[in-house]
Design a protein around this motif. Structure first.
Motif, PDB file in Angstrom:
ATOM      1  N   VAL A  75      -4.376 -21.672 -15.189  1.00 38.35           N
ATOM      2  CA  VAL A  75      -5.131 -22.908 -15.326  1.00 38.35           C
ATOM      3  C   VAL A  75      -6.246 -22.649 -16.331  1.00 38.35           C
ATOM      4  N   GLY A  76      -6.651 -23.692 -17.058  1.00 40.58           N
ATOM      5  CA  GLY A  76      -7.713 -23.477 -18.033  1.00 40.58           C
ATOM      6  C   GLY A  76      -8.132 -24.746 -18.738  1.00 40.58           C
ATOM      7  N   LEU A  77      -8.866 -24.564 -19.831  1.00 41.10           N
ATOM      8  CA  LEU A  77      -9.383 -25.654 -20.639  1.00 41.10           C
ATOM      9  C   LEU A  77      -8.862 -25.524 -22.066  1.00 41.10           C
ATOM     10  N   SER A  78      -8.576 -26.676 -22.682  1.00 36.93           N
ATOM     11  CA  SER A  78      -8.060 -26.679 -24.044  1.00 36.93           C
ATOM     12  C   SER A  78      -8.823 -27.693 -24.878  1.00 36.93           C
ATOM     13  N   ASP A  79      -9.219 -27.284 -26.078  1.00 37.16           N
ATOM     14  CA  ASP A  79      -9.924 -28.154 -27.013  1.00 37.16           C
ATOM     15  C   ASP A  79      -9.199 -28.103 -28.351  1.00 37.16           C
ATOM     16  N   ALA A  80      -8.936 -29.247 -28.945  1.00 42.58           N
ATOM     17  CA  ALA A  80      -8.160 -29.315 -30.180  1.00 42.58           C
ATOM     18  C   ALA A  80      -8.825 -28.555 -31.323  1.00 42.58           C
ATOM     19  N   ARG A  81     -10.117 -28.408 -31.292  1.00 42.21           N
ATOM     20  CA  ARG A  81     -10.832 -27.718 -32.371  1.00 42.21           C
ATOM     21  C   ARG A  81     -11.164 -26.272 -32.032  1.00 42.21           C
ATOM     22  N   LEU A  82     -11.489 -26.012 -30.756  1.00 41.49           N
ATOM     23  CA  LEU A  82     -11.992 -24.692 -30.376  1.00 41.49           C
ATOM     24  C   LEU A  82     -10.931 -23.763 -29.815  1.00 41.49           C
ATOM     25  N   GLY A  83      -9.796 -24.302 -29.343  1.00 43.26           N
ATOM     26  CA  GLY A  83      -8.744 -23.454 -28.801  1.00 43.26           C
ATOM     27  C   GLY A  83      -8.610 -23.612 -27.299  1.00 43.26           C
ATOM     28  N   THR A  84      -7.945 -22.650 -26.676  1.00 43.14           N
ATOM     29  CA  THR A  84      -7.582 -22.738 -25.268  1.00 43.14           C
ATOM     30  C   THR A  84      -7.997 -21.481 -24.519  1.00 43.14           C
ATOM     31  N   LEU A  85      -8.600 -21.667 -23.347  1.00 34.04           N
ATOM     32  CA  LEU A  85      -9.000 -20.559 -22.480  1.00 34.04           C
ATOM     33  C   LEU A  85      -8.313 -20.752 -21.134  1.00 34.04           C
ATOM     34  N   THR A  86      -7.540 -19.736 -20.701  1.00 36.63           N
ATOM     35  CA  THR A  86      -6.781 -19.845 -19.454  1.00 36.63           C
ATOM     36  C   THR A  86      -6.966 -18.597 -18.606  1.00 36.63           C
ATOM     37  N   LEU A  87      -6.770 -18.754 -17.287  1.00 37.05           N
ATOM     38  CA  LEU A  87      -6.890 -17.664 -16.335  1.00 37.05           C
ATOM     39  C   LEU A  87      -5.671 -17.646 -15.424  1.00 37.05           C
ATOM     40  N   GLY A  88      -5.109 -16.433 -15.197  1.00 34.11           N
ATOM     41  CA  GLY A  88      -3.976 -16.309 -14.287  1.00 34.11           C
ATOM     42  C   GLY A  88      -3.030 -15.198 -14.671  1.00 34.11           C
ATOM     43  N   ARG A  89      -1.741 -15.434 -14.439  1.00 33.80           N
ATOM     44  CA  ARG A  89      -0.667 -14.485 -14.764  1.00 33.80           C
ATOM     45  C   ARG A  89      -0.027 -14.987 -16.052  1.00 33.80           C
ATOM     46  N   GLN A  90      -0.073 -14.157 -17.140  1.00 37.99           N
ATOM     47  CA  GLN A  90       0.267 -14.679 -18.455  1.00 37.99           C
ATOM     48  C   GLN A  90       0.969 -13.631 -19.310  1.00 37.99           C
ATOM     49  N   TYR A  91       1.458 -14.079 -20.485  1.00 36.30           N
ATOM     50  CA  TYR A  91       2.048 -13.177 -21.476  1.00 36.30           C
ATOM     51  C   TYR A  91       0.938 -12.503 -22.283  1.00 36.30           C
TER      52      TYR A  91
ATOM     53  N   GLU B 149      -0.427 -10.598 -25.916  1.00 39.22           N
ATOM     54  CA  GLU B 149      -0.389 -11.068 -27.298  1.00 39.22           C
ATOM     55  C   GLU B 149       0.747 -10.443 -28.121  1.00 39.22           C
ATOM     56  N   VAL B 150       1.293  -9.315 -27.684  1.00 37.17           N
ATOM     57  CA  VAL B 150       2.475  -8.758 -28.353  1.00 37.17           C
ATOM     58  C   VAL B 150       3.650  -9.713 -28.198  1.00 37.17           C
ATOM     59  N   VAL B 151       3.791 -10.298 -27.016  1.00 34.55           N
ATOM     60  CA  VAL B 151       4.836 -11.291 -26.779  1.00 34.55           C
ATOM     61  C   VAL B 151       4.598 -12.529 -27.624  1.00 34.55           C
ATOM     62  N   ASP B 152       3.371 -13.023 -27.652  1.00 34.02           N
ATOM     63  CA  ASP B 152       3.048 -14.282 -28.313  1.00 34.02           C
ATOM     64  C   ASP B 152       3.160 -14.216 -29.829  1.00 34.02           C
ATOM     65  N   TYR B 153       2.936 -13.058 -30.417  1.00 30.35           N
ATOM     66  CA  TYR B 153       2.886 -12.983 -31.872  1.00 30.35           C
ATOM     67  C   TYR B 153       4.092 -12.235 -32.468  1.00 30.35           C
ATOM     68  N   PRO B 154       4.088 -10.909 -32.667  1.00 32.59           N
ATOM     69  CA  PRO B 154       5.255 -10.278 -33.315  1.00 32.59           C
ATOM     70  C   PRO B 154       6.534 -10.360 -32.499  1.00 32.59           C
ATOM     71  N   GLY B 155       6.432 -10.465 -31.168  1.00 37.12           N
ATOM     72  CA  GLY B 155       7.636 -10.543 -30.350  1.00 37.12           C
ATOM     73  C   GLY B 155       8.523 -11.722 -30.684  1.00 37.12           C
ATOM     74  N   MET B 156       7.953 -12.777 -31.251  1.00 40.90           N
ATOM     75  CA  MET B 156       8.717 -13.969 -31.582  1.00 40.90           C
ATOM     76  C   MET B 156       9.605 -13.797 -32.807  1.00 40.90           C
ATOM     77  N   PHE B 157       9.497 -12.657 -33.490  1.00 39.72           N
ATOM     78  CA  PHE B 157      10.293 -12.431 -34.698  1.00 39.72           C
ATOM     79  C   PHE B 157      11.447 -11.458 -34.483  1.00 39.72           C
ATOM     80  N   SER B 158      11.647 -10.994 -33.258  1.00 39.19           N
ATOM     81  CA  SER B 158      12.756 -10.083 -32.981  1.00 39.19           C
ATOM     82  C   SER B 158      14.008 -10.875 -32.649  1.00 39.19           C
ATOM     83  N   ASP B 159      15.167 -10.208 -32.679  1.00 38.80           N
ATOM     84  CA  ASP B 159      16.441 -10.888 -32.456  1.00 38.80           C
ATOM     85  C   ASP B 159      16.545 -11.461 -31.055  1.00 38.80           C
ATOM     86  N   ARG B 160      15.851 -10.889 -30.073  1.00 41.03           N
ATOM     87  CA  ARG B 160      15.934 -11.428 -28.712  1.00 41.03           C
ATOM     88  C   ARG B 160      15.483 -12.888 -28.701  1.00 41.03           C
TER      89      ARG B 160
END
Length: 395
Positions: A101-117, A119-130
């Motif tokens: 759960v968290g807060l999101s602002d179109a200009r400032l970004g998003t801050l969330t708390l909990g069980r999450q991915y 940043e390796v998953v979110d960024y370079p992981g998206m370019f692998s064959d998987r």
């Protein structure tokens, strides 16, 4: 995806008042099932039904409430399941994939708390064959760099920036929760990506303390054993006694008409081996650090809007590491993957994936390395191959 205004209390176990307070709630999901053949699964050929190969089967609820001035409250609850048996995945956790759960602002970004991915998953992981066509079978051996998000991060605070003319960045910190030891069990990661025309690139760094418990263990059961390795893959299960696990990774793609060429690189380190209070996690008596370098190149070609083919090659080399019986010279893994996908509609497609892996050297168990395609029972020899045919439906 089905758009709804409120979720029944009996279905989701959340208060009706909370559901009605949302500006919007979306119920969504994926079911992915198929048949697999593996040439050597623990010593024998195997035919089996397997689910979640191209994309993990799941259902989830996401929602938001408009607070005014561009600010929103957001939440997400996502549960993984095995369509072959109906059971929960992620060790049986109800919302084992993600919960935040968290807060999101179109200009400032998003801050969330909990069980999450991370940043390796979110960024370079998206370019692998998987992520393109190979699914979890084409993940790097043992998903050692977590490009396939086999492991989630509990107790995390995560920030994701808005998109600034193609530039995005973010960071995450997970609290260890151990009284008197601020850094024990903690993890943190940072990442950034940039998109401009046909080019997309990204990089990330992740650092985890006491990873056998805080990352590899907590990611599945939620209450890990502190006296056993929480990784089954022989690629790195023997390094469970590491004080620190870190990943440095980068990747990118370039689009050339109907073709997309991609590449990734990751450096993985298990440091301060043997420096742990846990028992039974260092049978080989390792000391020092173990390093792995992994490089992948992939190519996807879109023959028609409905039909695409993807090919990938992955190479991984492990370093030597000191053990109680001498020096382990490390293992080398070569892996090739080929896949094809045909879409009947925007929600339903059929696919076929083939993966071959060859191993050499000495793996983390301090034995001759065996092939171990991600998600499968390891081979008893240095080679393993698998073919999977499946159907996926998204709703």
């Amino acid at each position: 995806m089905k758009y709804i205004r409120m979720i029944p209390v009996g279905l989701l176990g959340i208060a009706a008042g909370a559901a009605q307070a949302q500006s919007s709630v979306t119920l969504y999901g994926v079911i992915d099932q198929g048949l697999s053949y593996t040439s050597n699964s623990g010593g024998g050929n195997q035919w089996s039904m397997a689910g979640g190969v191209l994309q993990s089967s799941r259902w989830g609820v996401r929602g938001s409430e408009d607070l005014g001035g561009g600010l929103k409250t957001i939440f997400l609850l996502e549960s993984g399941f095995d369509g072959s048996t109906g059971k929960f995945t992620q060790g049986g956790l109800l919302f084992g994939r993600r919960a935040f759960v968290g807060l999101s602002d179109a200009r400032l970004g998003t801050l969330t708390l909990g069980r999450q991915y991370d940043e390796v998953v979110d960024y370079p992981g998206m370019f692998s064959d998987r992520a393109f066509g190979g699914g979890y079978l084409a993940a790097h051996p043992g998903d050692i760099d977590n490009f396939n998000n086999a492991y989630r991060t509990n107790n995390s605070i995560k920030y994701q920036s808005a998109n600034y003319s193609g530039l995005r960045f973010g960071g995450m910190y997970s609290l260890g929760g151990v009284a008197g030891e601020l850094t024990r069990n903690q993890s943190w990661s940072i990442g950034a990506g940039y998109d401009h025309g046909p080019l997309s690139v990204a990089a990330a760094y992740m650092n985890v303390r006491n990873p056998n418990v805080s990352f590899f263990g907590n990611s599945t059961t939620g209450t890990p054993s502190a006296n056993a390795a929480n990784v089954s893959s022989p690629v790195y299960s023997g390094f469970a006694s590491a004080r620190t696990y870190q990943v440095i990774a980068a990747g990118g793609t370039y689009r050339l008409g109907a073709a997309t060429v991609g590449a990734t690189y990751s450096n993985i380190q298990f440091s301060h081996l043997g420096d742990t209070a846990e028992s039974g996690v260092n049978p080989s008596g390792y000391t020092g650090s173990a390093h792995f370098n992994n490089a992948e190149i992939n190519l996807q070609y879109q023959f028609t809007p409905a039909f695409s083919v993807t090919a990938a090659y992955d190479y991984m080399k492990g370093s030597s590491v000191a053990s109680a019986t001498g020096v382990n010279g490390g293992a080398t893994y070569h892996q090739g993957a080929l896949s094809a996908d045909y879409a009947f509609s925007k929600n339903t497609d059929v696919y076929i994936i083939g993966v071959y892996q060859h191993a050499s050297g000495t793996d983390s168990s301090n034995h001759p390395a065996v092939a171990a395609i991600n998600g499968l029972t390891a081979s008893t020899t240095d080679a393993q191959s698998t073919v999977h045919v499946g159907i996926r439906h998204r709703f």
